[in-house]
Write a protein that holds these residues in place. Sequence first.
Motif, mmCIF file in Angstrom:
data_model
loop_
_atom_site.group_PDB
_atom_site.id
_atom_site.type_symbol
_atom_site.label_atom_id
_atom_site.label_comp_id
_atom_site.label_asym_id
_atom_site.label_seq_id
_atom_site.Cartn_x
_atom_site.Cartn_y
_atom_site.Cartn_z
ATOM 1 N N ARG A 43 0.850 -1.199 0.000
ATOM 2 C CA ARG A 43 0.000 0.000 0.000
ATOM 3 C C ARG A 43 0.891 1.256 0.000
ATOM 4 N NH1 ARG A 43 -3.819 2.956 -1.562
ATOM 5 N NH2 ARG A 43 -4.767 4.356 -0.054
ATOM 6 N N ARG A 71 10.219 -30.161 1.780
ATOM 7 C CA ARG A 71 9.521 -29.196 0.929
ATOM 8 C C ARG A 71 9.823 -29.556 -0.516
ATOM 9 N NH1 ARG A 71 8.914 -23.589 -0.023
ATOM 10 N NH2 ARG A 71 7.656 -23.543 1.859
ATOM 11 N N GLY A 115 16.467 -19.257 -3.345
ATOM 12 C CA GLY A 115 15.898 -18.826 -2.060
ATOM 13 C C GLY A 115 16.403 -17.468 -1.617
ATOM 14 N N GLY A 151 12.145 -4.975 1.197
ATOM 15 C CA GLY A 151 11.676 -6.355 1.047
ATOM 16 C C GLY A 151 10.818 -6.519 -0.198
ATOM 17 N N ASP A 152 9.797 -7.373 -0.094
ATOM 18 C CA ASP A 152 8.940 -7.649 -1.262
ATOM 19 C C ASP A 152 8.227 -6.393 -1.756
ATOM 20 O OD1 ASP A 152 9.678 -10.294 -1.151
ATOM 21 O OD2 ASP A 152 7.633 -11.091 -1.176
ATOM 22 N N MET A 191 13.396 -13.674 0.740
ATOM 23 C CA MET A 191 13.320 -13.240 2.129
ATOM 24 C C MET A 191 14.677 -12.730 2.625
ATOM 25 S SD MET A 191 12.446 -15.572 5.402
ATOM 26 C CE MET A 191 13.971 -16.450 5.230
HETATM 27 C C1 LIG Z 1 3.624 -19.548 -1.208
HETATM 28 C C2 LIG Z 1 4.903 -18.822 -1.080
HETATM 29 C C3 LIG Z 1 6.110 -19.531 -1.110
HETATM 30 C C4 LIG Z 1 7.318 -18.855 -1.026
HETATM 31 N N1 LIG Z 1 8.480 -19.570 -1.060
HETATM 32 C C5 LIG Z 1 9.659 -18.917 -0.975
HETATM 33 C C6 LIG Z 1 10.891 -19.614 -0.979
HETATM 34 O O1 LIG Z 1 10.917 -20.844 -1.099
HETATM 35 N N2 LIG Z 1 12.054 -18.893 -0.855
HETATM 36 C C7 LIG Z 1 12.043 -17.512 -0.715
HETATM 37 O O2 LIG Z 1 13.112 -16.880 -0.563
HETATM 38 N N3 LIG Z 1 10.906 -16.840 -0.698
HETATM 39 C C8 LIG Z 1 9.712 -17.499 -0.822
HETATM 40 N N4 LIG Z 1 8.562 -16.794 -0.791
HETATM 41 C C9 LIG Z 1 8.662 -15.340 -0.685
HETATM 42 C C10 LIG Z 1 8.883 -14.892 0.751
HETATM 43 O O3 LIG Z 1 7.842 -15.397 1.528
HETATM 44 C C11 LIG Z 1 8.946 -13.360 0.751
HETATM 45 O O4 LIG Z 1 10.063 -12.951 -0.025
HETATM 46 C C12 LIG Z 1 9.078 -12.785 2.140
HETATM 47 O O5 LIG Z 1 7.976 -13.120 2.947
HETATM 48 C C13 LIG Z 1 9.150 -11.256 2.039
HETATM 49 O O6 LIG Z 1 9.124 -10.709 3.314
HETATM 50 P P1 LIG Z 1 8.538 -9.251 3.538
HETATM 51 O O7 LIG Z 1 8.587 -9.046 5.011
HETATM 52 O O8 LIG Z 1 9.246 -8.288 2.669
HETATM 53 O O9 LIG Z 1 7.026 -9.289 3.028
HETATM 54 P P2 LIG Z 1 5.831 -10.201 3.537
HETATM 55 O O10 LIG Z 1 6.320 -11.451 4.144
HETATM 56 O O11 LIG Z 1 4.880 -10.277 2.417
HETATM 57 O O12 LIG Z 1 5.196 -9.341 4.726
HETATM 58 C C14 LIG Z 1 4.423 -8.196 4.486
HETATM 59 C C15 LIG Z 1 3.506 -7.979 5.669
HETATM 60 O O13 LIG Z 1 2.832 -6.728 5.479
HETATM 61 C C16 LIG Z 1 1.498 -6.872 5.886
HETATM 62 N N5 LIG Z 1 0.714 -5.832 5.189
HETATM 63 C C17 LIG Z 1 0.448 -5.748 3.865
HETATM 64 N N6 LIG Z 1 -0.270 -4.623 3.612
HETATM 65 C C18 LIG Z 1 -0.431 -4.002 4.799
HETATM 66 C C19 LIG Z 1 -1.088 -2.791 5.181
HETATM 67 N N7 LIG Z 1 -1.699 -1.992 4.301
HETATM 68 N N8 LIG Z 1 -1.094 -2.442 6.503
HETATM 69 C C20 LIG Z 1 -0.462 -3.240 7.428
HETATM 70 N N9 LIG Z 1 0.157 -4.394 7.109
HETATM 71 C C21 LIG Z 1 0.175 -4.761 5.803
HETATM 72 C C22 LIG Z 1 1.127 -8.298 5.490
HETATM 73 O O14 LIG Z 1 0.043 -8.770 6.255
HETATM 74 C C23 LIG Z 1 2.416 -9.044 5.785
HETATM 75 O O15 LIG Z 1 2.440 -9.595 7.083
HETATM 76 C C24 LIG Z 1 7.337 -17.442 -0.883
HETATM 77 C C25 LIG Z 1 6.139 -16.742 -0.825
HETATM 78 C C26 LIG Z 1 4.920 -17.415 -0.934
HETATM 79 C C27 LIG Z 1 3.647 -16.620 -0.882
#
Ligand SMILES: Cc1cc2nc3c(=O)[nH]c(=O)nc-3n(C[C@H](O)[C@H](O)[C@H](O)COP(=O)(O)OP(=O)(O)OC[C@H]3O[C@@H](n4cnc5c(N)ncnc54)[C@H](O)[C@@H]3O)c2cc1C
Length: 511
Positions: free
Chosen positions: A168, A224, A296, A285-286, A299
């Motif tokens: 967002r 996995r 991998g 991050g993402d 994350m």
């Molecule tokens: C099914 C699946 C399998 C995966 N497998 C792998 C793998 O094998 N290896 C790998 O490296 N990566 C994998 N990934 C990717 C990995 O999970 C992400 O790269 C990692 O979680 C990114 O972390 P992040 O904290 O940047 O974002 P996220 O983990 O997406 O966290 C973002 C957080 O922000 C919160 N959020 C979103 N919008 C709002 C808002 N407006 N207000 C408040 N909170 C909000 C969400 O609820 C979430 O908790 C996979 C992802 C999925 C979905």
Amino acid sequence: MSKTQVFITGAGPTGLVLALWLNRLGITVRITDKLDSHVTQSRAMVVHARTLELYQQIGLADELVKLGNRDTHVNLHVNGKRKARFIFDAIGDTLTPYPWLLIFPQDSHEALLERYLQSVGINIERNTELIDFTQNREGIVASIRNADGSINKIEAQFLAGCDGAHSRVREILQVSFEGGTYDKLYYVADVEATGKAADKEAHIALERTDFLVVLPYGQQNKMRLIGTFKPDKYTKRGEYAFDDINSRCVKNLSLKVSTVNWFSEYRVHHRVAKNFQHNNVFLLGDAAHVHSPVGGQGMNTGIGDAVNLAWKLAAVVKNEASESLLKTYQTERQKFAYKLVKTTDKAFSIISGKTLLATGLRSLFFPFIASTAYHIPALQKRLFSVLSQISLNYRHSTLSEGKAGNVFGGDRLPWVKNEMINNFASLQSLKWQVHIYGEFSDNVAEWCHQVGVVVEHFNWHETYAQFGLAQNALYLIRPDGYVALASSNNHLANLQSWYVKSKITFKRSGA
Ligand SMILES: Cc1cc2nc3c(=O)[nH]c(=O)nc-3n(C[C@H](O)[C@H](O)[C@H](O)COP(=O)(O)OP(=O)(O)OC[C@H]3O[C@@H](n4cnc5c(N)ncnc54)[C@H](O)[C@@H]3O)c2cc1C
């Protein structure tokens, strides 16, 4: 309206690690998430060596290592035949304290990070969604919606958008997320299975029309799987089950799956945000980059973003650096994100592509490289360094300067450990420090004392040269363990000139 120094939206791995580092650096944070709990799926399984080194700095690594599974052996199979077997602990034991792939599912990982946050008095504000924010001269004002639908305001000096791929924060900033999405659909599954590949080692299997990754949990027969669907289900999203997978590789590895504990289809995207910063708002991050799961890296890269930004934000909040320091976050991390997207894109196209070129590379070129690497230790070390992110560097950054021995300004400090010393130990202070391997001049010591930078002095030993360090050279180390200045002599003038240019004050900096 409550006020905090840094407001973190999103409590995934990126937001959690940012909160932990900022807390250690003495910064007040609020962290919110729209969900009512951390993820309940295993998602990202691999914690790489560089992430563990960054965790070691804040005292987290030991517990993670204890709870995870050290995966030391990775096998490559092509058309059912094993072509190579890499033994990571033998390859990486002189490079890092963590020479393996640590398999630790994301749900357990997030739960552990959350427990650590709670132990320092920070609770994630859950069921709390960021809906909007504005920026002003003092920082930001965010609007958040609580579980009961009420809207509150949070005022902060900085906002960190750690809110994932559908960010967002990115949307409000109207920052484009450039790149694309692969047509093909993939699956991830946590299974219980027996057979040849259920041997607690990692396996990568390539076929003309299929690929499979097997990552062991360390528990008997639990693993996995990541792979492709049957050809007619390649691209269409649907309600798919384990029966719909392309089972060539599974069969060729003689895996007999008895239980499927979690199954999910997913589409792979490759995108990088055009900007990682807009005034006092950052994307991490993402929210800033997404790429294929090859290696991998996803994350782990988000966690790297968090650490890179944490010490810079802390220095600016405490008036120990000018705001220009914050610009180096985008310079350093966006370049890496682009590189990662490009390389994982290429690798992914090869391992999953259907073209003649891709199948040829998969069945001939990859096995050739793998079996060559298998016999060349230097190549194995190089592959391990890239995969584990220990070779990631910021040589192009405005903060980086000089070269001493084989170490450039911008490189990660090489790890040196023997019976007598461990040059990573002092990094746990999260303070700027000067490392000198050999003799140092009194005026350097005096100046460091005056400005408040710690000096770590190591008596010269030939071992250091093997790690690329030079005798009597001076290395100025950042709080995140990267070398800012590498000076082949220990002349004070080099240090002073870097100090003036950087506009950073060492005094009081760090935890
Ligand atoms: C099914 C699946 C399998 C995966 N497998 C792998 C793998 O094998 N290896 C790998 O490296 N990566 C994998 N990934 C990717 C990995 O999970 C992400 O790269 C990692 O979680 C990114 O972390 P992040 O904290 O940047 O974002 P996220 O983990 O997406 O966290 C973002 C957080 O922000 C919160 N959020 C979103 N919008 C709002 C808002 N407006 N207000 C408040 N909170 C909000 C969400 O609820 C979430 O908790 C996979 C992802 C999925 C979905």
